[in-house]
Design a protein around this motif. Structure first.
Motif, PDB file in Angstrom:
ATOM      1  N   THR A   1       3.156  -0.229 -26.007  1.00  0.00           N
ATOM      2  CA  THR A   1       3.952  -0.661 -26.483  1.00  0.00           C
ATOM      3  C   THR A   1       3.711  -1.808 -24.866  1.00  0.00           C
ATOM      4  O   THR A   1       3.718  -0.730 -23.937  1.00  0.00           O
ATOM      5  CB  THR A   1       5.289  -0.685 -26.579  1.00  0.00           C
TER       6      THR A   1
ATOM      7  N   ASP B   1       4.799  -7.708 -28.051  1.00  0.00           N
ATOM      8  CA  ASP B   1       4.666  -6.527 -29.011  1.00  0.00           C
ATOM      9  C   ASP B   1       5.353  -6.670 -30.132  1.00  0.00           C
ATOM     10  O   ASP B   1       4.710  -6.022 -32.423  1.00  0.00           O
ATOM     11  CB  ASP B   1       5.839  -5.929 -28.904  1.00  0.00           C
TER      12      ASP B   1
ATOM     13  N   THR C   1       4.842   8.175 -32.796  1.00  0.00           N
ATOM     14  CA  THR C   1       5.580   7.290 -32.506  1.00  0.00           C
ATOM     15  C   THR C   1       5.048   6.031 -32.065  1.00  0.00           C
ATOM     16  O   THR C   1       6.275   5.437 -32.418  1.00  0.00           O
ATOM     17  CB  THR C   1       5.779   8.170 -30.723  1.00  0.00           C
TER      18      THR C   1
ATOM     19  N   ILE D   1       7.616   2.852 -33.674  1.00  0.00           N
ATOM     20  CA  ILE D   1       8.198   1.510 -33.194  1.00  0.00           C
ATOM     21  C   ILE D   1       7.257  -0.238 -34.187  1.00  0.00           C
ATOM     22  O   ILE D   1       8.471  -0.760 -34.083  1.00  0.00           O
ATOM     23  CB  ILE D   1       7.564   1.606 -31.873  1.00  0.00           C
TER      24      ILE D   1
ATOM     25  N   LYS E   1       9.672  -0.127 -37.153  1.00  0.00           N
ATOM     26  CA  LYS E   1      10.620  -0.643 -36.722  1.00  0.00           C
ATOM     27  C   LYS E   1      10.705  -2.095 -36.319  1.00  0.00           C
ATOM     28  O   LYS E   1      11.697  -3.319 -36.573  1.00  0.00           O
ATOM     29  CB  LYS E   1      11.943  -0.057 -35.848  1.00  0.00           C
ATOM     30  N   LYS E   2       9.500  -3.106 -36.173  1.00  0.00           N
ATOM     31  CA  LYS E   2       9.150  -4.098 -35.632  1.00  0.00           C
ATOM     32  C   LYS E   2       9.371  -5.131 -37.028  1.00  0.00           C
ATOM     33  O   LYS E   2       8.170  -5.885 -37.309  1.00  0.00           O
ATOM     34  CB  LYS E   2       8.511  -4.617 -34.689  1.00  0.00           C
TER      35      LYS E   2
ATOM     36  N   PRO F   1       4.458   6.621 -25.877  1.00  0.00           N
ATOM     37  CA  PRO F   1       4.288   5.701 -27.120  1.00  0.00           C
ATOM     38  C   PRO F   1       2.815   6.633 -28.137  1.00  0.00           C
ATOM     39  O   PRO F   1       2.992   7.217 -28.988  1.00  0.00           O
ATOM     40  CB  PRO F   1       4.444   4.521 -27.449  1.00  0.00           C
TER      41      PRO F   1
END
Length: 389
Positions: free
Chosen positions: A129, A150, A166, A170, A173-174, A298
């Motif tokens: 990220t 991102d 991982t 992420i 979650k976006k 990440p």
């Protein structure tokens, strides 16, 4: 199945002696082995690593840009990446590709105008990220731009290949749909690391046979956590003086030369400078313990896969030792715990049988899961699935 014509976009020297270009090279070679026609558009810089089976298209030479290591600069972003976008357009105008595969943010963005204009499916290969990575470099850190990219780059892509669970979490979650993400980690060609002579590197750097070797390979950029390793090595030498630390990398060399001098351990540290990737298996063959001191990652560091393929005992922090199981295939420690890192290095140096068992377990855990032929088949499946829908 139809053999595909694939355009990889590499925003880096290619081939190169670090994670991103290594991933692109191994993925490309794996796809070529499966019968696909693979082309790579890259910067003008390269190492001597063979690229047999793939076609490389480089941007025009930029004489003032000679940097082989990672990290942004105004020249890279404004000049090299603009030239990269123009080269992608030129190559894609001459050859009809089935898939365009952009690596990292820069590779994806360089490919985006061409993919949209020519109505080609565009894959974003997510290595990290930007929000987490930018603060690690000596460069402007505009959090709003990092957060925007991102969020938007994954949205703009037709499909995403993430290098770790991982990173997938992420992305989820976006708001990215799970069906749009495939996790394909960084792999390794295990056979490259077999049958190496451990004495080659000892002779090259005049390291006596009685000294144990603790080793780190890869970029010496700030975010890699080499400061932690040097601090741990100072503690190791207090209890195990017959040891030497090999730092196999070139960026930030003076910083670490100064750090070792300040800690009084310069006589036990060798900083080799940049080494061609084909020599890395020889270096790892000479190691007794290998270390991954990065605390935030990440993705999956290429060095970790290389360490595992070499069959050496790994000591690493949680942030970067994602493929390692504590006490089964290596030692996984709380991020930043230098004291514990030193204690485990000492324990492994004193106990070669334990080190050998952990290293062997790490090597065998790769087979059928993290070798590039297996992983390239998964990339191929992503391509076919995207083109079918």
């Amino acid at each position: 199945m139809k053999k595909l014509r694939v355009l990889m976009v590499a925003p880096a020297p290619f081939p190169g002696n670090r994670g991103t270009p290594s991933r692109i090279l191994d993925m490309s070679l794996g796809l070529s082995h499966l019968g696909h026609e693979v082309h790579v558009v890259s910067y003008h810089l390269k190492t001597d690593t063979p690229t047999n089976g793939i076609t490389v298209h480089r941007i025009p030479c930029v004489p003032t840009y000679t940097r082989m290591g990672p990290g942004p600069s105004f020249q890279k972003l404004l000049v090299l990446d603009s030239l990269l976008a123009l080269k992608v357009w030129k190559v894609a105008s001459q050859i009809d590709f089935d898939i365009i595969h952009g690596h990292s943010y820069e590779g994806f963005l360089a490919a985006l105008p061409t993919a949209r204009q020519k109505k080609k499916k565009l894959i974003y290969d997510a290595h990290s990220t930007l929000f987490d990575e930018l603060p690690s470099y000596d460069f402007i850190n505009i959090k709003s731009i990092a957060s925007f990219l991102d969020r938007k780059v994954p949205e703009w892509s037709d499909h995403i290949i993430a290098v770790s669970e991982t990173l997938k979490d992420i992305l989820l979650k976006k708001g990215i749909d799970d069906s749009k993400i495939a996790v394909i980690p960084t792999g390794v060609n295990v056979r490259q690391f077999e049958g190496r002579d451990p004495l080659i590197i000892r002779r090259k750097h005049n390291i006596p046979a009685h000294l144990k070797i603790v080793m780190y390979t890869g970029s010496l950029a700030n975010f890699q956590g080499v400061d932690y390793l040097i601090e741990a090595m100072a503690l190791v030498l207090q209890k195990f003086p017959d040891a030497v630390l090999l730092l196999v990398g070139n960026s930030n060399m003076q910083k670490y030369v100064d750090a070792c001098r300040n800690m009084g351990i310069s006589g036990h540290v060798v900083i080799t400078g940049d080494q061609p990737f084909q020599d890395i298996p020889d270096y790892l063959a000479a190691a007794d313990v290998v270390v991954s001191p990065r605390t935030v990652c990440p993705g999956v560091p290429q060095k970790l896969a290389n360490y595992m393929a070499s069959g050496k005992a790994i000591v690493g922090f949680q942030g970067s030792a994602k493929l390692v199981t504590h006490l089964e295939s290596g030692i996984v420690l709380e991020n930043g715990n230098v004291t514990e890192m030193a204690e485990w290095i000492i324990r492994l140096l004193h106990n070669p049988s334990l080190a050998n068992r952990l290293g062997s377990s790490a090597k065998w855990s790769l087979l059928g899961k993290y070798d590039w032929i297996t992983l390239s088949r998964k990339v191929q499946d992503v391509y076919y699935g995207l083109l079918t829908h």
